[in-house]
Motif scaffolding. Sequence first.
Motif, PDB file in Angstrom:
ATOM      1  N   ARG A 106       1.049  -1.193   0.033  1.00  0.00           N
ATOM      2  CA  ARG A 106      -0.091  -0.103  -0.008  1.00  0.00           C
ATOM      3  C   ARG A 106       0.963   1.294   0.064  1.00  0.00           C
ATOM      4  NH1 ARG A 106      -3.440  -1.416   4.592  1.00  0.00           N
ATOM      5  NH2 ARG A 106      -4.752  -3.117   3.514  1.00  0.00           N
ATOM      6  N   GLU A 107       1.578   1.236   0.882  1.00  0.00           N
ATOM      7  CA  GLU A 107       2.651   2.322   0.987  1.00  0.00           C
ATOM      8  C   GLU A 107       3.440   2.716  -0.400  1.00  0.00           C
ATOM      9  OE1 GLU A 107       5.004   2.292   4.511  1.00  0.00           O
ATOM     10  OE2 GLU A 107       6.506   3.396   3.458  1.00  0.00           O
ATOM     11  N   LEU A 108       4.089   1.456  -0.919  1.00  0.00           N
ATOM     12  CA  LEU A 108       4.699   1.707  -2.340  1.00  0.00           C
ATOM     13  C   LEU A 108       3.827   2.220  -3.385  1.00  0.00           C
ATOM     14  CD1 LEU A 108       6.652  -1.549  -2.706  1.00  0.00           C
ATOM     15  CD2 LEU A 108       7.452   0.720  -2.246  1.00  0.00           C
ATOM     16  N   LYS A 109       2.466   1.838  -3.444  1.00  0.00           N
ATOM     17  CA  LYS A 109       1.501   2.352  -4.444  1.00  0.00           C
ATOM     18  C   LYS A 109       0.995   3.663  -4.046  1.00  0.00           C
ATOM     19  CE  LYS A 109       0.265  -1.211  -6.989  1.00  0.00           C
ATOM     20  NZ  LYS A 109       0.417  -1.177  -8.395  1.00  0.00           N
ATOM     21  N   THR A 110       1.024   4.160  -2.742  1.00  0.00           N
ATOM     22  CA  THR A 110       0.460   5.408  -2.624  1.00  0.00           C
ATOM     23  C   THR A 110       1.697   6.635  -2.884  1.00  0.00           C
ATOM     24  OG1 THR A 110      -0.449   4.477  -0.333  1.00  0.00           O
ATOM     25  CG2 THR A 110      -0.402   6.809  -0.510  1.00  0.00           C
ATOM     26  N   ASN A 111       3.020   6.213  -2.812  1.00  0.00           N
ATOM     27  CA  ASN A 111       4.196   6.766  -3.010  1.00  0.00           C
ATOM     28  C   ASN A 111       4.034   7.031  -4.571  1.00  0.00           C
ATOM     29  OD1 ASN A 111       4.565   7.500  -0.449  1.00  0.00           O
ATOM     30  ND2 ASN A 111       6.041   5.818  -0.256  1.00  0.00           N
ATOM     31  N   ASN A 112       3.732   6.062  -5.338  1.00  0.00           N
ATOM     32  CA  ASN A 112       3.884   6.095  -6.668  1.00  0.00           C
ATOM     33  C   ASN A 112       2.762   5.385  -7.554  1.00  0.00           C
ATOM     34  OD1 ASN A 112       4.603   5.767  -9.537  1.00  0.00           O
ATOM     35  ND2 ASN A 112       6.732   4.989  -8.921  1.00  0.00           N
ATOM     36  N   LYS A 113       1.857   6.082  -7.827  1.00  0.00           N
ATOM     37  CA  LYS A 113       0.477   5.432  -8.308  1.00  0.00           C
ATOM     38  C   LYS A 113       0.695   4.625  -9.712  1.00  0.00           C
ATOM     39  CE  LYS A 113      -2.922   7.715  -5.967  1.00  0.00           C
ATOM     40  NZ  LYS A 113      -2.098   8.259  -4.697  1.00  0.00           N
ATOM     41  N   LYS A 114       1.799   4.834 -10.283  1.00  0.00           N
ATOM     42  CA  LYS A 114       2.155   4.249 -11.807  1.00  0.00           C
ATOM     43  C   LYS A 114       2.918   2.864 -11.396  1.00  0.00           C
ATOM     44  CE  LYS A 114       2.581   8.161 -14.606  1.00  0.00           C
ATOM     45  NZ  LYS A 114       3.574   8.876 -14.671  1.00  0.00           N
ATOM     46  N   LEU A 115       3.389   2.664 -10.233  1.00  0.00           N
ATOM     47  CA  LEU A 115       3.892   1.452  -9.782  1.00  0.00           C
ATOM     48  C   LEU A 115       3.325   0.346 -10.239  1.00  0.00           C
ATOM     49  CD1 LEU A 115       6.696   1.491  -8.181  1.00  0.00           C
ATOM     50  CD2 LEU A 115       5.345   0.465  -6.455  1.00  0.00           C
TER      51      LEU A 115
END
Length: 358
Positions: A106-115
């Motif tokens: 979730r944290e990774l996705k929040t920081n980078n929506k295109k991930l």
Amino acid sequence: MRILSIETSCDETAMALVDAKGGIKNPRFKLIKNLVASQIEVHKPFGGVVPNLAKREHLKNLPILFDQILKANRYKLKADLIAVTVGPGLEPALWTGINFARDLYRELKTNNKKLTTKLIGVNHLEGHLYSSKLEGTKKLEFPAAALIISGGHTILLSVKNMASWKKIGETVDDAVGECYDKTARLLNLSYPGGPEIEKLAKDGDPNAIQFPRPMIHQKNYDFSFSGLKTSVLYFFRENKNEEFVKKYKLSKKPDKISKADIAASFQQAVFDVLTAKTLRAVKKIKAKSLIIGGGVAANRSLQKEFKKKIKKENLKLNLFVPSPKFCTDNAAIIAAAGYVSFLKNKKRSLKAQANLNL
Ligand code: KG4
Ligand code: ZN
């Protein structure tokens, strides 16, 4: 593909970073980092794993291991896949890994929506099945037989290829690792019992006592180990008279039997059952390879016994046993199984599944 994998099903907190490539039939792996924080010392005084203590230790260790992985990557972590064990195992322990993986995702996705990072749930037993793919260059040929021997499972598989297998047998009661651990307790050895019994058995005579070989002659591929442990218990309790000598076919006087003799004779009974049933399956399947995985596979004497019997029976069979660090629980095997699940597009619910099976 770079995989971050997390394993918390029992008493090892483990995290790995693994590069994977290749198709489903021949996946290949390169280990970047493989960390294991063992909880053995925490559980030792209790003679076995205490689920809530395991949970507490996982919660403490997970951020520490993650930080070590981050540090090794100069705080620039890129993972295409996060693979986490969802079962089988201890439910409170499993949840710690699942929650950690979910939060991280979730944290990774929040920081980078295109991930494009994906999150996948892994069956721990598939990890043991794929563990022999983590090292070595010897080509696995199919059909193969696989024997998974751990603290919670004893399973025989007929393996068509890396992505497809069928369970042909399993234990009807205790797992072989569990039998080792319980017998070790009877011998006043510390937890985990497997390595302790193996060490002690080196000084003993494997033919000193004839313990039972449960189900060895049954024409199926199932196992039973609870009677063997009980037999060791009775061996201590029974009157050491003539009948006793006959019953256990003792090779020496009862007062000359050492603890090492008991350990060695116990192991011989285990080895005889495991090799007889597995090699019978090998012949039936016409297997070209035999894969062995799980904590008990780390037992060098067992590996030697398999090699001896394969030679004796003149079988054209390649044996695949991972090195000890990949036999016992670790996260590299979870990355390997996660990669294959990803290639198979296998969706598993991200919930702790204590009794998940193969
Ligand atoms: O695969 P594993 O690390 O955890 C589970 O998935 O259960 O297996 C742990 C089991 C324990 O029962 C331990 O006593 C046994 O593997 N074990 C061994 C040896 N090393 C670990 N059993 C026999 N000989 C060994 N050298
Ligand atoms: Zn395991």
